[in-house]
Design a protein around this motif. Structure first.
Motif, mmCIF file in Angstrom:
data_model
loop_
_atom_site.group_PDB
_atom_site.id
_atom_site.type_symbol
_atom_site.label_atom_id
_atom_site.label_comp_id
_atom_site.label_asym_id
_atom_site.label_seq_id
_atom_site.Cartn_x
_atom_site.Cartn_y
_atom_site.Cartn_z
ATOM 1 N N ASN A 1 38.374 48.670 -36.069
ATOM 2 C CA ASN A 1 37.792 48.684 -34.774
ATOM 3 C C ASN A 1 38.021 47.632 -33.931
ATOM 4 O OD1 ASN A 1 34.775 49.728 -36.113
ATOM 5 N ND2 ASN A 1 36.034 51.012 -35.203
ATOM 6 N N ASN B 1 27.838 52.453 -38.328
ATOM 7 C CA ASN B 1 27.696 53.601 -37.565
ATOM 8 C C ASN B 1 28.168 54.998 -38.287
ATOM 9 O OD1 ASN B 1 26.333 54.430 -35.270
ATOM 10 N ND2 ASN B 1 28.402 55.086 -34.386
ATOM 11 N N ASN C 1 24.173 55.212 -40.998
ATOM 12 C CA ASN C 1 24.251 53.888 -40.435
ATOM 13 C C ASN C 1 24.389 52.961 -41.726
ATOM 14 O OD1 ASN C 1 24.983 52.864 -37.741
ATOM 15 N ND2 ASN C 1 22.728 53.218 -37.296
ATOM 16 N N ALA D 1 31.638 54.243 -30.828
ATOM 17 C CA ALA D 1 31.143 55.530 -31.239
ATOM 18 C C ALA D 1 31.357 56.644 -30.295
ATOM 19 C CB ALA D 1 29.635 55.367 -31.868
ATOM 20 N N ALA E 1 32.127 52.614 -36.020
ATOM 21 C CA ALA E 1 31.960 51.775 -35.039
ATOM 22 C C ALA E 1 31.219 50.721 -35.321
ATOM 23 C CB ALA E 1 31.173 52.733 -34.074
ATOM 24 N N CYS E 2 31.715 49.568 -35.854
ATOM 25 C CA CYS E 2 31.074 48.321 -36.627
ATOM 26 C C CYS E 2 30.384 47.480 -35.934
ATOM 27 C CB CYS E 2 32.028 47.999 -37.817
ATOM 28 S SG CYS E 2 32.639 49.064 -38.975
ATOM 29 N N ASP E 3 29.455 47.005 -36.306
ATOM 30 C CA ASP E 3 28.824 45.781 -35.822
ATOM 31 C C ASP E 3 28.773 44.873 -37.166
ATOM 32 O OD1 ASP E 3 28.396 46.322 -33.447
ATOM 33 O OD2 ASP E 3 25.998 47.055 -33.557
ATOM 34 N N LYS F 1 27.426 46.749 -40.054
ATOM 35 C CA LYS F 1 26.934 48.059 -40.120
ATOM 36 C C LYS F 1 27.993 48.918 -39.288
ATOM 37 C CE LYS F 1 23.878 48.681 -36.582
ATOM 38 N NZ LYS F 1 24.332 49.714 -35.879
ATOM 39 N N SER G 1 30.125 48.858 -31.720
ATOM 40 C CA SER G 1 29.441 49.850 -31.806
ATOM 41 C C SER G 1 29.681 50.765 -30.753
ATOM 42 C CB SER G 1 27.851 49.649 -31.886
ATOM 43 O OG SER G 1 27.527 48.784 -30.839
ATOM 44 N N SER H 1 30.679 42.781 -32.071
ATOM 45 C CA SER H 1 29.883 44.033 -31.906
ATOM 46 C C SER H 1 31.018 45.199 -31.273
ATOM 47 C CB SER H 1 28.847 44.208 -31.039
ATOM 48 O OG SER H 1 28.468 45.431 -30.781
#
Length: 613
Positions: A283, A257, A261, A223, A235-237, A255, A220, A218
């Motif tokens: 990221n 963001n 999303n 962001a 801002a990825c998961d 995902k 996120s 994660s």
């Protein structure tokens, strides 16, 4: 060209000038290192410790809410000496990069007429030439950095970087600290359509989680960071999974963001899915670089500072720490002044600006990166479900542990011999007022997080502490930094530090290249990563293989015979491990340790034994 100052090392056998703090006390006794209760000059020794305690103070962290940084008369002298040595040893790598950069730019300029991918018009060209497709980024690395990067780049990278297995297995090697196995009772951070999941993994998302086959990385939180003008980032998961049949570790979904999303999976178009992996890698690259600062530098430095205040230079534990903490206090001030300052090297390459660094530190240091015992090698992997998991199947390959585990085991064997040579009985441990003061200091004034409590009554606990310190300086740090960024972690186009065009808010990207760095920005990323290299170390005996070699301690001739033998055995172990890592190649399936690239970052013959930048 960038001019970041990098640490170097020159140890030939005797004490390095500036290693011990100036005027910290008397010279070592002729009998060698000795416990305080056995010292024939107790009053002289007590005076030395008192001087150290008054001269080494706790100052501001410099970068975010990290550990304290040395202050006081002796603290300032020590920092100054470390910085001066740091500057002197930066000359080799700086000159090598400046010499070789021009040839790279010229090569790319000359071949700037490389045809773009079929039926795709790319417009992302640098001022002196540019890149017309993803494969042309190979020109940044090919056959030019012979002095700056003699290790080269990971075999298989440019051939296989688009493979899902390449992407997923980086989580188990290149940066294993950002990924954890989800517990069956964990709340999932985002949902996926079960039809989609079943097509990819042959099981539902719930089934994957309940069977301990679902993993999460994660980012996120990124962001929250401020993007720089003209720079863009996600801002990825990301979910990863163990395939129910093959047990391969593979990506499931990302995902981003971005937009509404946007969530991507291997069922998307080849370009969209590859772009999603690049967004995640950007990221993850940011995570790895700042995490290493909080997880290795900040932790080892504060433990050592507590030791400088409480242990005599005659103490064997102090001698051990003096060795592995060579020039350690140059890193934060140099980074604060040239790397993480406004407009500094971080701002020149990253999508987010330098203010992200203290924000990251404030989030990760107090609860994750800064914890001492929780980040022991095995404990860290077990806590995240990556090793010895009780609720899910074993990973087929865990390359990080496969390489780091034998090194740490050998470190522990040496440390065990070293400690037991001086503490032949726990009574000596309990009666060592300096050692007990160090442990108490670490737990109180120094505020070392998750440190073993005082008083220290178990010899094994001391062995664990010193092993962890050697692991932090000689393995953990170099996994994420030193050779790693230029070998694979920071290689373009798969690991961009930033994007240079607004990220798409819908799927259907036809060409990724226009979003990536032009020649100027690409060279900034490449040369910054190269400046973390240590190509001169083989000539200076500064590699991990030399951590405890003859001359490692300034009066090594007085060391107990079993310590001398243990040092020779450690060197032999490191040579053997290095030969094994150096001989890695692809098997009949085109894999190395289950990966479609060859990973050699932790070769003990190629990485420093001390903390570097």
């Amino acid at each position: 060209m960038l001019n970041i100052l990098l640490i170097g090392l020159f140890i030939c056998g005797d004490i390095v000038q500036g290693l011990a703090p100036p005027h910290s006390g008397p010279l070592l006794s002729s009998s060698g290192y000795i416990l305080p209760q056995l010292d024939p000059n107790p009053s002289q020794r007590a005076q030395e410790v008192a001087i150290n305690y008054a001269g080494f103070l706790y100052g501001p962290p410099l970068i975010g809410n990290l550990s304290f940084f040395p202050a006081g008369t002796l603290g300032v002298q020590r920092v100054y000496a470390d910085i001066e040595g740091f500057k002197q040893n930066a000359v080799f790598i700086t000159e090598a990069i400046e010499k070789e950069s021009g040839a790279v730019v010229q090569e790319i300029t000359q071949v700037s007429n490389i045809p773009p991918a079929p039926n795709i018009e790319s417009t992302n060209y640098g001022k002196a030439g540019g890149f017309k497709n993803l494969s042309s980024y190979e020109l940044l690395y090919k056959d030019e950095w012979n002095q700056s990067n003699p290790l080269g780049i990971a075999p298989g990278y440019f051939t296989n970087y688009s493979q899902d297995l390449h992407f997923s297995m980086e989580r188990l090697s290149v940066n294993p600290f950002s990924t954890s196995r989800l517990h069956p009772n964990d709340t999932l951070p985002f949902a996926l359509d079960n039809v989609t999941v079943s097509k990819i993994a042959g099981a539902t998302l719930d089934n994957l989680q309940k069977s301990g086959r679902l993993f999460l990385a994660s980012h996120s939180y990124q962001a929250l960071y401020q993007l720089q003008p003209g720079r863009f980032g996600a801002a990825c998961d990301a979910y990863f999974y163990l395939h129910p049949i093959t047990n391969d570790f593979l990506p499931l979904a990302i995902k981003t963001n971005v937009g509404s999303n946007l969530t991507y999976s291997p069922l998307d178009s080849e370009n969209d899915w590859l772009f999603a992996k690049l967004m995640f890698n950007s990221n993850d690259f940011l995570h790895s670089q700042i995490f290493h600062l909080a997880n290795s530098h900040a932790v080892a430095e504060i433990v050592y500072l507590a030791a400088l205040r409480t242990l005599s230079a005659r103490h064997p534990v102090r001698a051990f720490l003096d060795r592995i903490m060579y020039q350690s206090y140059a890193i934060r001030p140099v980074g604060n002044q040239t790397l993480f300052n406004p407009g500094g090297f971080f701002d020149q390459t990253a999508a987010v600006d330098h203010r992200a660094v203290p924000e990251f530190v404030d989030r990760f240091y107090p609860n994750i990166a800064g914890l001492f015992r929780s980040n022991y090698l095995r404990e860290s992997l077990v806590n995240r479900g990556m090793l010895d998991c009780s609720y899910g199947p074993e990973l087929k390959n865990l390359p990080f542990f496969e390489d780091a585990g034998p090194i740490v085991a050998s470190l522990s064997r040496f440390v065990s011999t070293f400690v037991k040579a001086y503490y032949t009985d726990s009574l000596y441990l309990e009666g060592d007022n300096e050692l007990q003061a160090w442990i108490a200091e670490a737990n109180t004034q120094a505020n070392v997080l998750d440190f073993p409590p005082a008083p220290l009554t178990n010899i094994q606990t001391l062995i664990d502490i010193l092993t962890q310190m050697a692991y932090l300086t000689g393995v953990n740090h170099h996994l994420l930094n030193s050779n790693a960024p230029s070998y694979i972690t920071g290689l373009l186009p798969f690991h961009p530090s930033a994007f240079f065009k607004p990220l798409p808010t819908s799927k259907g990207v036809q060409d990724i290249t226009p979003y990536l760095a032009d020649l100027d920005h690409a060279m900034a990323q490449v040369t910054l990563q190269l400046r973390f290299q240590r190509p001169q170390l083989p000539a200076e005996h500064g590699e991990l293989v030399d951590m405890f070699s003859q001359g490692a301690f300034n009066n090594g001739s007085s060391l107990p015979w079993e310590v001398v033998e243990a040092a020779a055995r450690f060197r032999s172990d490191m040579e053997g491990i290095g030969q094994k890592i150096g001989a890695k190649q692809f098997d009949e399936n085109g894999l190395s340790q289950g990966m479609p690239f060859v990973w050699k970052v932790l070769d003990p013959r190629k990485i420093p034994y001390f903390l570097s930048v």
